[in-house]
Design an enzyme around this catalytic site. Structure first.
Site, PDB file in Angstrom:
ATOM      1  N   GLY A 181       0.844  -1.027   0.046  1.00 31.95           N
ATOM      2  CA  GLY A 181      -0.103  -0.147   0.068  1.00 31.95           C
ATOM      3  C   GLY A 181       0.913   1.321  -0.157  1.00 31.95           C
ATOM      4  N   GLY A 183       3.147   2.405  -2.444  1.00 34.55           N
ATOM      5  CA  GLY A 183       3.390   2.759  -3.922  1.00 34.55           C
ATOM      6  C   GLY A 183       2.686   4.041  -4.409  1.00 34.55           C
ATOM      7  CB  CYS A 186      -0.049   1.321  -4.503  1.00 37.13           C
ATOM      8  SG  CYS A 186      -1.038   0.595  -3.335  1.00 37.13           S
TER       9      CYS A 186
HETATM   10  P1  5GP Z   1       6.890   3.699  -5.656  1.00 39.23           P
HETATM   11  O1  5GP Z   1       8.250   3.577  -5.817  1.00 39.23           O
HETATM   12  O2  5GP Z   1       6.303   4.167  -7.035  1.00 39.23           O
HETATM   13  O3  5GP Z   1       6.247   4.398  -4.598  1.00 39.23           O
HETATM   14  O4  5GP Z   1       6.345   2.031  -5.503  1.00 39.23           O
HETATM   15  C1  5GP Z   1       6.581   1.067  -6.545  1.00 39.23           C
HETATM   16  C2  5GP Z   1       6.041  -0.134  -6.024  1.00 39.23           C
HETATM   17  O5  5GP Z   1       4.488   0.036  -5.886  1.00 39.23           O
HETATM   18  C3  5GP Z   1       6.109  -1.314  -6.931  1.00 39.23           C
HETATM   19  O6  5GP Z   1       7.425  -1.781  -6.870  1.00 39.23           O
HETATM   20  C4  5GP Z   1       5.144  -2.436  -6.601  1.00 39.23           C
HETATM   21  O7  5GP Z   1       5.434  -3.104  -5.415  1.00 39.23           O
HETATM   22  C5  5GP Z   1       3.988  -1.312  -6.092  1.00 39.23           C
HETATM   23  N1  5GP Z   1       3.000  -1.330  -7.120  1.00 39.23           N
HETATM   24  C6  5GP Z   1       2.825  -1.334  -8.338  1.00 39.23           C
HETATM   25  N2  5GP Z   1       1.781  -1.258  -8.780  1.00 39.23           N
HETATM   26  C7  5GP Z   1       0.761  -1.355  -8.118  1.00 39.23           C
HETATM   27  C8  5GP Z   1      -0.722  -1.414  -7.836  1.00 39.23           C
HETATM   28  O8  5GP Z   1      -1.185  -1.476  -9.134  1.00 39.23           O
HETATM   29  N3  5GP Z   1      -1.049  -1.640  -6.777  1.00 39.23           N
HETATM   30  C9  5GP Z   1      -0.470  -1.829  -5.756  1.00 39.23           C
HETATM   31  N4  5GP Z   1      -1.075  -2.078  -4.418  1.00 39.23           N
HETATM   32  N5  5GP Z   1       0.990  -1.557  -5.516  1.00 39.23           N
HETATM   33  C10 5GP Z   1       1.575  -1.361  -6.965  1.00 39.23           C
END
Ligand code: 5GP
Length: 347
Positions: A181, A183, A186
């Protein structure tokens, strides 16, 4: 029903306290770290940052640039085998040292993973990735992969609690991916009410993993290099990044034009958009847990990674750490109610 009263913290809730140091310059900081793993005998050296296995981020083009900086890329699971063949036929051993191969847990995913690994013995990392790492089926899959690939470095996730980190390591994972949660694209927390603030998840999960000679990846929630330093300070061994790497020339996202400016689409892997793209439909019993955003084109990822590494070296000098391991040892967090001064962000 039960309530845990202890407050859980995110990156935004803390800052790192500066400490006296004998370091004369940021150039004295070495961000390269060597790892021994619980199962794999391979000793990996590099900068423990990972481009996320999202389909616009974990691309072969990103890997080619980041490998020059000793940084890993988790290649997404949607490339066809022919794309892998082309990539591997031209890739140097050095480039392959910075590659993780991602897989889901279906039989089709697993057949493809085995075929990819039969293409080169220089591939070292397997990244087993599911949105919810709390199922029996996932644990069984990790055991199966460990059994079939005794020499490889296996990462598995995602989870956010110590007991599941231990379970995964005992099932065969060298490294556990932590984050639910957090991301940037996300929507799990708003759709399901489930999640765990990332800094606390990292502190608790790292403690559980290190007790078993395992490691963790902090995955999601870093919006700048300061957050990456905080994740390492909280004892993450690796940090995975999605949003920070979005919108670059080397990402494989659709470009849209608006008001004479170019934007690239960036989306969660559980978004409606990604599900339509890769599966063709959303099952009627499911909802999406990701969103789509438009990111102003940022140019080459080379500039962004240099900026991140510069920031991290600076974090190390502020606490007198010569390397990332010392950054963890020398970190004292202070709880805060403010971060940076935003007066000029309001324009
Ligand atoms: P960020 O660096 O963009 O904050 O987080 C990246 C991470 O978000 C990814 O490696 C993955 O674990 C998570 N993530 C990617 N797509 C999704 C999604 O559609 N739903 C959720 N719950 N997490 C995601």
């Amino acid at each position: 029903m039960r309530i845990e009263e202890g407050i859980k913290l995110g990156f935004k809730d803390v800052l790192i306290r500066p400490k006296r140091s004998v370091l004369k310059s940021r150039s004295e900081v070495n961000l390269i770290r060597s790892f021994n793993f619980r199962y794999s005998k391979y000793i990996w050296s590099g900068i423990p940052l990972i481009a996320s296995n999202m389909d616009t981020i974990g691309t072969f083009s990103i890997a080619k640039v980041l490998s020059n900086f000793h940084v890993l890329t988790a290649i997404h699971k949607h490339y066809e085998l022919t794309c892998w063949k082309n990539f591997i036929s031209t890739a140097s051993k050095n480039l392959l040292n910075y590659i993780m191969v991602s897989t889901g847990i279906s039989d089709i995913d697993y057949e493809k993973l085995k075929k990819i690994f039969s293409l080169s013995s220089s591939l070292n990392y397997i990244c087993i990735d599911v949105a919810n790492g709390y199922s029996e089926r996932f644990l069984d899959f990790v055991k199966r992969v460990r059994n079939d690939f005794p020499e490889k470095i296996i990462c598995a996730g995602n989870v956010v609690t110590g007991e599941m980190v231990e379970e995964l390591i005992l099932s065969g994972a060298d490294i556990v991916k932590v984050g639910i949660g957090s991301g940037s694209v996300c929507t799990t927390r708003s759709k399901t009410g489930v999640g765990y603030p990332q800094l606390s998840a990292v502190i608790e999960c790292a403690d559980a993993a290190h007790g078993l000679n395992g490691q963790i990846i902090s995955d999601g929630g870093c919006i700048n290099s300061g957050d990456i330093a905080k994740a390492f300070g909280a004892a993450a061994d690796f940090v995975m990044l999605g949003g920070i790497f979005s919108g670059h020339n080397e990402c494989e996202g659709v470009i849209v034009k608006k008001d004479n400016k170019k934007f690239m689409l960036f989306y969660g892997m559980s978004s409606h958009y990604a599900m339509k793209l890769h599966i063709g439909k959303i099952e009627s019993y499911k909802t999406d847990e990701g969103k789509v955003v438009q990111v102003l084109l940022k140019g080459t990822v080379k500039n962004t990674i240099m900026d991140i590494l510069g920031g991290l070296r600076s974090s190390c000098t502020y606490v007198g750490a010569r390397n990332i391991k010392e950054l963890t040892k020398r970190t004292t967090f202070i709880r805060v109610l403010e971060q940076e001064n935003k007066i000029f962000n309001l324009q």
